[in-house]
Design a protein around this motif. Structure first.
Motif, PDB file in Angstrom:
ATOM      1  N   GLN A   1       0.808  -1.208   0.000  1.00  0.00           N
ATOM      2  CA  GLN A   1       0.000   0.000   0.000  1.00  0.00           C
ATOM      3  C   GLN A   1       0.850   1.269   0.000  1.00  0.00           C
ATOM      4  O   GLN A   1       0.513   2.258  -0.666  1.00  0.00           O
ATOM      5  CB  GLN A   1      -0.930  -0.024   1.214  1.00  0.00           C
ATOM      6  CG  GLN A   1      -1.999   1.045   1.212  1.00  0.00           C
ATOM      7  CD  GLN A   1      -2.871   0.962   2.444  1.00  0.00           C
ATOM      8  OE1 GLN A   1      -2.505   1.444   3.516  1.00  0.00           O
ATOM      9  NE2 GLN A   1      -4.021   0.326   2.313  1.00  0.00           N
ATOM     10  N   ASP A   2       1.955   1.262   0.732  1.00  0.00           N
ATOM     11  CA  ASP A   2       2.812   2.456   0.778  1.00  0.00           C
ATOM     12  C   ASP A   2       3.387   2.777  -0.594  1.00  0.00           C
ATOM     13  O   ASP A   2       3.495   3.952  -0.981  1.00  0.00           O
ATOM     14  CB  ASP A   2       3.950   2.252   1.782  1.00  0.00           C
ATOM     15  CG  ASP A   2       3.440   2.206   3.219  1.00  0.00           C
ATOM     16  OD1 ASP A   2       2.323   2.704   3.457  1.00  0.00           O
ATOM     17  OD2 ASP A   2       4.158   1.674   4.087  1.00  0.00           O
ATOM     18  N   LYS A   3       3.764   1.734  -1.340  1.00  0.00           N
ATOM     19  CA  LYS A   3       4.261   1.956  -2.702  1.00  0.00           C
ATOM     20  C   LYS A   3       3.185   2.593  -3.568  1.00  0.00           C
ATOM     21  O   LYS A   3       3.465   3.467  -4.396  1.00  0.00           O
ATOM     22  CB  LYS A   3       4.703   0.629  -3.329  1.00  0.00           C
ATOM     23  CG  LYS A   3       6.141   0.235  -3.064  1.00  0.00           C
ATOM     24  CD  LYS A   3       6.526  -0.949  -3.942  1.00  0.00           C
ATOM     25  CE  LYS A   3       7.993  -1.320  -3.743  1.00  0.00           C
ATOM     26  NZ  LYS A   3       8.382  -2.460  -4.617  1.00  0.00           N
ATOM     27  N   ALA A   4       1.950   2.147  -3.378  1.00  0.00           N
ATOM     28  CA  ALA A   4       0.845   2.692  -4.161  1.00  0.00           C
ATOM     29  C   ALA A   4       0.647   4.174  -3.855  1.00  0.00           C
ATOM     30  O   ALA A   4       0.460   4.996  -4.768  1.00  0.00           O
ATOM     31  CB  ALA A   4      -0.431   1.910  -3.868  1.00  0.00           C
ATOM     32  N   ASN A   5       0.697   4.529  -2.567  1.00  0.00           N
ATOM     33  CA  ASN A   5       0.526   5.931  -2.190  1.00  0.00           C
ATOM     34  C   ASN A   5       1.656   6.801  -2.736  1.00  0.00           C
ATOM     35  O   ASN A   5       1.432   7.918  -3.219  1.00  0.00           O
ATOM     36  CB  ASN A   5       0.470   6.054  -0.664  1.00  0.00           C
ATOM     37  CG  ASN A   5      -0.800   5.449  -0.082  1.00  0.00           C
ATOM     38  OD1 ASN A   5      -1.785   5.255  -0.791  1.00  0.00           O
ATOM     39  ND2 ASN A   5      -0.776   5.144   1.206  1.00  0.00           N
ATOM     40  N   GLN A   6       2.880   6.282  -2.671  1.00  0.00           N
ATOM     41  CA  GLN A   6       4.030   7.026  -3.190  1.00  0.00           C
ATOM     42  C   GLN A   6       3.926   7.200  -4.704  1.00  0.00           C
ATOM     43  O   GLN A   6       4.208   8.275  -5.241  1.00  0.00           O
ATOM     44  CB  GLN A   6       5.321   6.290  -2.836  1.00  0.00           C
ATOM     45  CG  GLN A   6       6.589   7.019  -3.292  1.00  0.00           C
ATOM     46  CD  GLN A   6       7.857   6.250  -2.921  1.00  0.00           C
ATOM     47  OE1 GLN A   6       7.792   5.166  -2.372  1.00  0.00           O
ATOM     48  NE2 GLN A   6       9.000   6.833  -3.229  1.00  0.00           N
ATOM     49  N   LEU A   7       3.494   6.156  -5.395  1.00  0.00           N
ATOM     50  CA  LEU A   7       3.320   6.234  -6.851  1.00  0.00           C
ATOM     51  C   LEU A   7       2.337   7.333  -7.217  1.00  0.00           C
ATOM     52  O   LEU A   7       2.587   8.129  -8.135  1.00  0.00           O
ATOM     53  CB  LEU A   7       2.828   4.888  -7.382  1.00  0.00           C
ATOM     54  CG  LEU A   7       2.324   4.891  -8.837  1.00  0.00           C
ATOM     55  CD1 LEU A   7       3.470   5.129  -9.800  1.00  0.00           C
ATOM     56  CD2 LEU A   7       1.613   3.581  -9.159  1.00  0.00           C
ATOM     57  N   LEU A   8       1.221   7.397  -6.508  1.00  0.00           N
ATOM     58  CA  LEU A   8       0.216   8.413  -6.817  1.00  0.00           C
ATOM     59  C   LEU A   8       0.767   9.816  -6.632  1.00  0.00           C
ATOM     60  O   LEU A   8       0.523  10.712  -7.455  1.00  0.00           O
ATOM     61  CB  LEU A   8      -1.015   8.210  -5.939  1.00  0.00           C
ATOM     62  CG  LEU A   8      -2.096   7.268  -6.483  1.00  0.00           C
ATOM     63  CD1 LEU A   8      -3.168   7.031  -5.441  1.00  0.00           C
ATOM     64  CD2 LEU A   8      -2.706   7.839  -7.752  1.00  0.00           C
ATOM     65  N   ARG A   9       1.524  10.034  -5.557  1.00  0.00           N
ATOM     66  CA  ARG A   9       2.103  11.364  -5.316  1.00  0.00           C
ATOM     67  C   ARG A   9       3.056  11.760  -6.437  1.00  0.00           C
ATOM     68  O   ARG A   9       3.009  12.886  -6.943  1.00  0.00           O
ATOM     69  CB  ARG A   9       2.839  11.381  -3.973  1.00  0.00           C
ATOM     70  CG  ARG A   9       1.944  11.333  -2.745  1.00  0.00           C
ATOM     71  CD  ARG A   9       2.726  11.690  -1.486  1.00  0.00           C
ATOM     72  NE  ARG A   9       3.822  10.758  -1.242  1.00  0.00           N
ATOM     73  CZ  ARG A   9       3.711   9.641  -0.523  1.00  0.00           C
ATOM     74  NH1 ARG A   9       2.539   9.325   0.016  1.00  0.00           N
ATOM     75  NH2 ARG A   9       4.752   8.856  -0.326  1.00  0.00           N
ATOM     76  N   GLN A  10       3.892  10.829  -6.839  1.00  0.00           N
ATOM     77  CA  GLN A  10       4.899  11.145  -7.856  1.00  0.00           C
ATOM     78  C   GLN A  10       4.287  11.245  -9.250  1.00  0.00           C
ATOM     79  O   GLN A  10       4.625  12.155 -10.023  1.00  0.00           O
ATOM     80  CB  GLN A  10       5.992  10.080  -7.832  1.00  0.00           C
ATOM     81  CG  GLN A  10       6.795  10.055  -6.533  1.00  0.00           C
ATOM     82  CD  GLN A  10       7.782   8.911  -6.464  1.00  0.00           C
ATOM     83  OE1 GLN A  10       7.734   7.983  -7.271  1.00  0.00           O
ATOM     84  NE2 GLN A  10       8.696   8.955  -5.488  1.00  0.00           N
ATOM     85  N   ALA A  11       3.393  10.321  -9.579  1.00  0.00           N
ATOM     86  CA  ALA A  11       2.830  10.309 -10.930  1.00  0.00           C
ATOM     87  C   ALA A  11       1.961  11.533 -11.184  1.00  0.00           C
ATOM     88  O   ALA A  11       1.904  12.043 -12.312  1.00  0.00           O
ATOM     89  CB  ALA A  11       2.026   9.031 -11.139  1.00  0.00           C
ATOM     90  N   SER A  12       1.261  12.010 -10.141  1.00  0.00           N
ATOM     91  CA  SER A  12       0.394  13.182 -10.325  1.00  0.00           C
ATOM     92  C   SER A  12       1.180  14.392 -10.809  1.00  0.00           C
ATOM     93  O   SER A  12       0.643  15.257 -11.516  1.00  0.00           O
ATOM     94  CB  SER A  12      -0.321  13.515  -9.007  1.00  0.00           C
ATOM     95  OG  SER A  12      -1.181  12.469  -8.628  1.00  0.00           O
TER      96      SER A  12
END
Length: 745
Positions: free
Chosen positions: A143-154
């Motif tokens: 889940q943490d990877k998913a949250n980090q991905l969203l922050r960076q990809a946005s």
């Protein structure tokens, strides 16, 4: 776990458990289940995977991005919340797996999506790839990877664009569900909201959820009022269309109801999802669906926003900051996860969020019941059928269902309930008396009737099926025999058999040739020639009932009931008694209703469903037997989680006490539930009446009129009540209450 890509959706409702053990069951037992479901492909999924990876290895950087975009990322309408099977409290739904595409290992899939997100063009396809990778990380418990991905990809997208907005909404809802209010606020504040319809809708919903989570319920309702007005002006849609599009009006209604009840704090729902042996169900979807959206079907769960979660490695899920209201679970699983298992019923299928409560709801998969006999297309020629099945731990009783299997579908009906042992013998006569649901192509066209559903168990050529369900003492379903069986290990015995102790008559054959009118005439001739011909008599009754349903001409029903009363009481099946009881209930012929209801209860003393108990309570109310009626209503409310007849209980309690407050207390204790938008909110209806009474120039005259009309209702004088309650009149709140009551019975 592997991932097939290039997903396309095809949805069928409610039939998968039966289809999987139907005509194609032997094909499903083959090792290549997917090949049977989608047809043969030139290359196997593994060969396609090898070919794809080889193509990528030879490609340049630019070519690789193009290949990943076209062959790995989801198509435009792709939703990351895609599962093979969706299960809710009232329905089951499945989606066909992809028509084509290789199956990738999770690490391969994640690496390719990451490569594309890092080096590709920031457009709608990349936004889909981001959502897909977030979902993949969730499935893998990262889940943490998913949250980090969203922050960076946005950061790769321009603020204010649809793509950036989509990722903002996804990130916001995830953070809120995880309990990170301040981070969600920052994500909301960072977006550049514009005035497009989707931007207006999302902005309004997110703002309202933030304000509600901060304890600012009135401001949340005001924000919704403003947002809905803006959306209405921009889109030109009416309120019904707005609710269908984005649910904002329903959200506003829920918040206003909570404010009116004095506490609009958000709540928390959490729990675990496990098999009955304790092993967690990992990577399954858990959705909270609002009551008003339960009948909205789709091939994914996007309409369940914002409450979507994936179970972690321990099978856990959590939703924080849930808006006050009523919800149900909907679960998404793969075929592998559900193979050989079924979802055990919740003790209460409704999830009620109020007063900031924190609910713990654990979900359990139970193994399907294994059948012993009759199975595997056994031919039965005796005078009874001996049903046997594997006993279920914790079962207080069982219920037996039976039906027919056809190429284009199937039908099941209740045969017997409250069976104490794991076996029972049913006479052929009782099975012959079991009736199935009607099926026809066109309303008004009697000739379009499907004959197999009329002959039902009396057709010696029909492939019959059966299902057994196990229940706890309080009526909670533990498990059943029909379900998702996809492998030789889970398949077990097949629930099919044939009854071949009679031969088709000429009238039967005419009916099976899709000539119901001619068949009806032939059955009449048979009965005239032999008045003791019970088969002809039952078929005439069934065809007349079918004709009534199809043509809505109740003269045929009256004739059917007249004939049914000629059947000796000892030979009336449960279905026949239920039919007679229902008919005389609707006719308000209380002597005959009481006669057949008593016979029904004598024939099946333990089988008093919430509906039967509620209609009996209503019949007692109409007959002036109020004390007995109240006892039956009270028992029915405990049985029926939907509280479908609470309106009648409220009317009786208020009339006896001559007090609106007595009804308000019941309305709050037993709120009515439905899967549509036309739910009767009795607490609100009564609150409106109380307000109208206070504003009346003569409250005593208002009371006199209210109790007079309620008296007509509880005595069954519906015609007079309808005549006196039609608008225009001077008491709109009172009349709305009375009109709602007339819809109950």
């Amino acid at each position: 776990m592997k991932f097939r890509i290039k997903v396309k959706h095809l949805v069928l409702y409610g039939l998968l458990p039966l289809l999987l053990i139907g005509a194609g069951v032997y094909a499903l037992m083959q090792p290549q289940v997917s090949g049977w479901l989608y047809g043969n492909k030139d290359l196997s999924p593994e060969q396609q995977r090898t070919e794809l990876l080889a193509k990528l290895q030879k490609a340049s950087t630019v070519e690789r991005l193009s290949i990943i975009r076209d062959e790995v990322t989801g198509i435009e309408e792709y939703t990351p919340f895609y599962f093979d099977v969706y299960i809710g409290a009232n329905n089951s739904q499945f989606s066909s797996p992809p028509e084509s595409g290789p199956v990738l290992e999770p690490q391969e899939h994640a690496a390719l999506l990451t490569e594309y997100i890092t080096g590709g063009q920031p457009d709608y396809r990349m936004a889909e790839a981001v959502r897909e990778l977030v979902f993949l990380y969730d499935l893998l418990g990262e889940q943490d990877k998913a949250n980090q991905l969203l922050r960076q990809a946005s950061q790769r997208f321009i603020k204010g664009t649809d793509e950036h907005r989509q990722l903002t909404v996804l990130q916001f809802d995830r953070l809120m569900n995880q309990g990170h209010l301040q981070q969600a606020q920052a994500v909301y504040d960072a977006e550049n909201w514009n005035t497009s319809d989707e931007q207006l809708s999302d902005r309004t919903r997110l703002q309202a959820r933030l304000l509600l989570a901060q304890g600012k319920s009135k401001q949340a309702a005001e924000a919704l009022t403003r947002g809905i007005a803006e959306y209405r002006d921009y889109s030109g849609l009416n309120d019904s269309q707005i609710e269908e599009n984005n649910g904002l009006i329903g959200l506003k209604r829920s918040i206003q109801t909570a404010i009116r009840q004095g506490d609009a704090r958000t709540g928390t729902v959490s729990g675990t999802f496990r098999h009955s042996d304790g092993t967690p169900v990992r990577g399954a979807a858990v959705f909270l669906r609002e009551e008003s959206k339960l009948n909205h079907y789709s091939s994914d769960a996007s309409d369940s926003a914002p409450y979507q979660a994936i179970t972690d490695q321990e099978g856990r899920y959590t939703f924080h900051y849930v808006t006050p209201g009523t919800y149900q679970f909907r679960l998404g699983m793969s075929y592998e996860q559900v193979d050989g298992w079924t979802l055990q019923d919740q003790q209460d299928k409704w999830i009620r969020i109020n007063q900031g409560n924190q609910l713990q709801r654990d979900l359990t998969l139970q193994p399907l019941i294994q059948l012993k006999e009759p199975v595997n297309d056994r031919m039965i020629k005796g005078n009874q059928v001996d049903f046997r099945w594997q006993p279920v731990k914790g079962a207080a009783y069982y219920a037996l269902e039976g039906g027919i299997q056809l190429k284009d579908g199937s039908s099941r009906s209740a045969i017997r309930s409250h069976i104490k042992e794991n076996h029972i013998s049913i006479s052929i006569e009782e099975l012959y008396g079991t009736m199935g649901a009607l099926s026809y192509r066109e309303t008004g066209d009697f000739q379009s009737l499907k004959p197999e559903y009329v002959l039902y168990f009396m057709n010696p050529e029909a492939r019959l099926l059966w299902n057994v369900q196990a229940f706890t003492e309080d009526g909670q379903l533990i498990t059943q025999s029909i379900g998702y069986r996809l492998t030789p290990e889970s398949m077990g015995n097949l629930p099919f058999f044939y009854l071949q102790n009679r031969t088709l008559t000429e009238a039967d054959r005419i009916l099976l040739q899709h000539q119901p009118e001619q068949a009806l005439a032939a059955y009449r001739q048979d009965l005239t020639a032999n008045p003791a011909d019970e088969h002809a008599l039952l078929m005439i009754i069934r065809l007349l009932d079918a004709k009534t349903s199809i043509t809505n001409d109740h003269r045929y029903e009256d004739e059917a009931i007249t004939l049914l009363r000629k059947v000796p009481a000892s030979k009336l099946s449960i279905a026949h008694l239920d039919r007679l009881t229902d008919y005389y209930y609707r006719k308000q012929n209380w002597p005959l209703y009481n006669q057949y209801h008593a016979l029904y209860m004598k024939t099946s003393p333990a089988d008093s469903s919430a509906y039967i108990r509620s209609t009996y309570a209503t019949a007692l109310m109409y007959q002036g037997k109020w004390e007995d009626a109240e006892k039956q209503f009270a028992a029915a409310m405990k049985q029926d989680q939907d509280h479908r007849f609470i309106g009648n209980y409220i009317a009786l309690r208020m009339y006896k006490a001559r007090s609106l407050s007595a009804g308000v207390e019941l309305a709050r204790q037993y709120p009515e539930h439905t899967d549509s938008n036309d739910r009767r909110d009795w607490a609100q209806l009564l609150a409106n009446v109380q307000s109208e009474r206070k504003q009346a120039q003569n409250p005593e005259s208002y009371d006199q009129q209210l109790w007079q009309k309620l008296g007509w209702y509880i005595h069954g004088d519906q015609d007079r009540l309808k005549k006196e309650s039609k608008p225009p009149t001077g008491e709109p709140a009172m009349n709305k209450l009375l009109q709602a009551l007339q819809q109950v019975s």
